[in-house]
Design a protein around this motif. Structure first.
Motif, PDB file in Angstrom:
ATOM      1  N   ARG A  68       0.868  -1.184   0.000  1.00  0.00           N
ATOM      2  CA  ARG A  68       0.000   0.000   0.000  1.00  0.00           C
ATOM      3  C   ARG A  68       0.902   1.231   0.000  1.00  0.00           C
ATOM      4  N   ARG A  69       0.549   2.205  -0.808  1.00  0.00           N
ATOM      5  CA  ARG A  69       1.379   3.413  -0.909  1.00  0.00           C
ATOM      6  C   ARG A  69       1.547   4.087   0.448  1.00  0.00           C
ATOM      7  N   LYS A  70       0.531   4.025   1.305  1.00  0.00           N
ATOM      8  CA  LYS A  70       0.633   4.634   2.634  1.00  0.00           C
ATOM      9  C   LYS A  70       1.672   3.931   3.509  1.00  0.00           C
ATOM     10  N   ASP A  71       2.071   2.716   3.134  1.00  0.00           N
ATOM     11  CA  ASP A  71       3.050   1.950   3.898  1.00  0.00           C
ATOM     12  C   ASP A  71       4.436   1.973   3.269  1.00  0.00           C
ATOM     13  N   ALA A  72       4.678   2.923   2.367  1.00  0.00           N
ATOM     14  CA  ALA A  72       5.977   3.013   1.688  1.00  0.00           C
ATOM     15  C   ALA A  72       7.094   3.245   2.710  1.00  0.00           C
ATOM     16  N   ALA A  73       8.262   2.732   2.390  1.00  0.00           N
ATOM     17  CA  ALA A  73       9.429   2.919   3.264  1.00  0.00           C
ATOM     18  C   ALA A  73       9.776   4.406   3.338  1.00  0.00           C
ATOM     19  N   ILE A  74      10.073   4.864   4.531  1.00  0.00           N
ATOM     20  CA  ILE A  74      10.446   6.263   4.739  1.00  0.00           C
ATOM     21  C   ILE A  74      11.942   6.309   4.997  1.00  0.00           C
ATOM     22  N   VAL A  75      12.640   7.119   4.198  1.00  0.00           N
ATOM     23  CA  VAL A  75      14.086   7.269   4.330  1.00  0.00           C
ATOM     24  C   VAL A  75      14.356   8.678   4.844  1.00  0.00           C
ATOM     25  N   ASP A  76      14.857   8.780   6.070  1.00  0.00           N
ATOM     26  CA  ASP A  76      15.212  10.088   6.625  1.00  0.00           C
ATOM     27  C   ASP A  76      16.602  10.460   6.158  1.00  0.00           C
ATOM     28  N   VAL A  77      16.731  11.660   5.614  1.00  0.00           N
ATOM     29  CA  VAL A  77      18.020  12.139   5.122  1.00  0.00           C
ATOM     30  C   VAL A  77      18.532  13.193   6.090  1.00  0.00           C
ATOM     31  N   ASP A  78      19.714  12.961   6.614  1.00  0.00           N
ATOM     32  CA  ASP A  78      20.356  13.934   7.499  1.00  0.00           C
ATOM     33  C   ASP A  78      20.667  15.186   6.698  1.00  0.00           C
ATOM     34  N   VAL A  79      20.427  16.351   7.283  1.00  0.00           N
ATOM     35  CA  VAL A  79      20.655  17.614   6.577  1.00  0.00           C
ATOM     36  C   VAL A  79      22.106  17.735   6.099  1.00  0.00           C
ATOM     37  N   ASP A  80      23.048  17.121   6.810  1.00  0.00           N
ATOM     38  CA  ASP A  80      24.450  17.172   6.395  1.00  0.00           C
ATOM     39  C   ASP A  80      24.715  16.323   5.156  1.00  0.00           C
ATOM     40  N   ASP A  81      23.784  15.434   4.815  1.00  0.00           N
ATOM     41  CA  ASP A  81      23.967  14.559   3.663  1.00  0.00           C
ATOM     42  C   ASP A  81      23.256  15.048   2.402  1.00  0.00           C
ATOM     43  N   LEU A  82      22.730  16.257   2.430  1.00  0.00           N
ATOM     44  CA  LEU A  82      21.980  16.734   1.269  1.00  0.00           C
ATOM     45  C   LEU A  82      22.854  16.973   0.052  1.00  0.00           C
ATOM     46  N   ALA A  83      24.158  16.988   0.209  1.00  0.00           N
ATOM     47  CA  ALA A  83      25.061  17.097  -0.939  1.00  0.00           C
ATOM     48  C   ALA A  83      26.447  16.674  -0.501  1.00  0.00           C
ATOM     49  N   ALA A  84      27.272  16.342  -1.464  1.00  0.00           N
ATOM     50  CA  ALA A  84      28.659  15.997  -1.160  1.00  0.00           C
ATOM     51  C   ALA A  84      29.408  17.268  -0.778  1.00  0.00           C
ATOM     52  N   HIS A  85      30.344  17.124   0.157  1.00  0.00           N
ATOM     53  CA  HIS A  85      31.127  18.271   0.607  1.00  0.00           C
ATOM     54  C   HIS A  85      32.584  18.056   0.194  1.00  0.00           C
ATOM     55  N   PRO A  86      33.059  18.792  -0.808  1.00  0.00           N
ATOM     56  CA  PRO A  86      34.423  18.572  -1.304  1.00  0.00           C
ATOM     57  C   PRO A  86      35.477  18.967  -0.269  1.00  0.00           C
ATOM     58  N   TYR A  87      36.532  18.184  -0.216  1.00  0.00           N
ATOM     59  CA  TYR A  87      37.703  18.465   0.624  1.00  0.00           C
ATOM     60  C   TYR A  87      37.332  18.664   2.083  1.00  0.00           C
ATOM     61  N   GLY A  88      36.330  17.940   2.540  1.00  0.00           N
ATOM     62  CA  GLY A  88      35.966  18.019   3.951  1.00  0.00           C
ATOM     63  C   GLY A  88      35.207  19.270   4.323  1.00  0.00           C
ATOM     64  N   GLY A  89      34.840  20.092   3.349  1.00  0.00           N
ATOM     65  CA  GLY A  89      34.093  21.310   3.650  1.00  0.00           C
ATOM     66  C   GLY A  89      32.704  20.976   4.153  1.00  0.00           C
ATOM     67  N   ASP A  90      32.162  21.843   4.964  1.00  0.00           N
ATOM     68  CA  ASP A  90      30.848  21.571   5.513  1.00  0.00           C
ATOM     69  C   ASP A  90      29.793  22.559   5.022  1.00  0.00           C
ATOM     70  N   ALA A  91      30.084  23.221   3.903  1.00  0.00           N
ATOM     71  CA  ALA A  91      29.115  24.171   3.361  1.00  0.00           C
ATOM     72  C   ALA A  91      27.915  23.410   2.794  1.00  0.00           C
ATOM     73  N   ASP A  92      26.734  23.874   3.140  1.00  0.00           N
ATOM     74  CA  ASP A  92      25.530  23.230   2.634  1.00  0.00           C
ATOM     75  C   ASP A  92      25.392  23.456   1.141  1.00  0.00           C
ATOM     76  N   ARG A  93      24.905  22.448   0.446  1.00  0.00           N
ATOM     77  CA  ARG A  93      24.571  22.567  -0.968  1.00  0.00           C
ATOM     78  C   ARG A  93      23.056  22.675  -1.056  1.00  0.00           C
ATOM     79  N   PRO A  94      22.557  23.688  -1.705  1.00  0.00           N
ATOM     80  CA  PRO A  94      21.096  23.831  -1.750  1.00  0.00           C
ATOM     81  C   PRO A  94      20.449  22.766  -2.623  1.00  0.00           C
ATOM     82  N   PHE A  95      19.212  22.489  -2.332  1.00  0.00           N
ATOM     83  CA  PHE A  95      18.433  21.628  -3.203  1.00  0.00           C
ATOM     84  C   PHE A  95      17.405  22.506  -3.905  1.00  0.00           C
ATOM     85  N   HIS A  96      16.929  22.026  -5.025  1.00  0.00           N
ATOM     86  CA  HIS A  96      16.042  22.823  -5.865  1.00  0.00           C
ATOM     87  C   HIS A  96      14.608  22.307  -5.748  1.00  0.00           C
ATOM     88  N   VAL A  97      13.672  23.208  -5.496  1.00  0.00           N
ATOM     89  CA  VAL A  97      12.257  22.863  -5.435  1.00  0.00           C
ATOM     90  C   VAL A  97      11.568  23.510  -6.628  1.00  0.00           C
TER      91      VAL A  97
END
Length: 187
Positions: A68-97
């Motif tokens: 059932r679609r209401k029972d779909a698996a929910i994957v929580d994404v940590d805000v720090d994982d929203l994009a790759a951070h080059p060279y250990g940088g911790d700058a957030d990468r925006p996502f597009h809506v």
């Protein structure tokens, strides 16, 4: 369950055996009747049932799992994982809506189905969004699937509001640790 037992011969013709399906996550569905016109691919034959009862599927390791679609698996994404951070940088990468302004959202959803109280003749139910400015109409052809008028009305309303709720598309980058996300998961 879910047309698979009734359509066992068709599933074998499609190159699939009972071990290729997993329906354990779907509770029993009572269908008063379902007529399929002419030879069809299994996917086409199953589409009305999946749409009517809001069932989704995922393929993994050669097995198609239905739920059932209401029972779909929910994957929580940590805000720090929203994009790759080059060279250990911790700058957030925006996502597009994207609000998908170019895609018309329905004002009406019409469901065509087989009506048992009218000797299985074609019946229609619809849902309407009063505050919509577009004349867009979505037609769901479930003809051949025997439904009560209330079931058809519920399907029309669910489909109308699902399209409005899903009008936003989000684009983002995730690291390889999220590689296991599958189609129809909720992220």
């Amino acid at each position: 369950k879910l047309l698979l037992y009734a359509k066992a011969d068709d599933s074998r013709l499609a190159g699939l055996d009972a071990v290729d399906f997993d329906t354990t996550a779907v509770d029993a569905i009572v269908v008063r009747g379902f007529a399929i016109r002419g030879p069809q691919a299994l996917r086409s034959a199953m589409h009305p049932i999946l749409l009517a009862f809001d069932i989704a599927g995922q393929e993994a390791d050669g097995v198609i799992s239905f739920f059932r679609r209401k029972d779909a698996a929910i994957v929580d994404v940590d805000v720090d994982d929203l994009a790759a951070h080059p060279y250990g940088g911790d700058a957030d990468r925006p996502f597009h809506v994207d609000d998908r302004q170019g895609q018309p959202l329905p004002k009406f959803v019409h469901v065509t189905y087989s009506e048992p109280l009218k000797k299985y003749q074609t019946g229609q139910q619809r849902a309407k969004r009063l505050d919509s400015m577009t004349p867009h109409v979505v037609h769901l052809n479930l003809e051949g699937l025997v439904l009560s008028a209330q079931q058809a009305k519920d399907i029309a309303e669910r489909h109308l509001w699902t399209q409005w709720a899903n009008r936003r598309q989000v684009t983002l980058q995730l690291p390889p640790s999220y590689f296991g996300i599958r189609e129809n998961d909720v992220v």
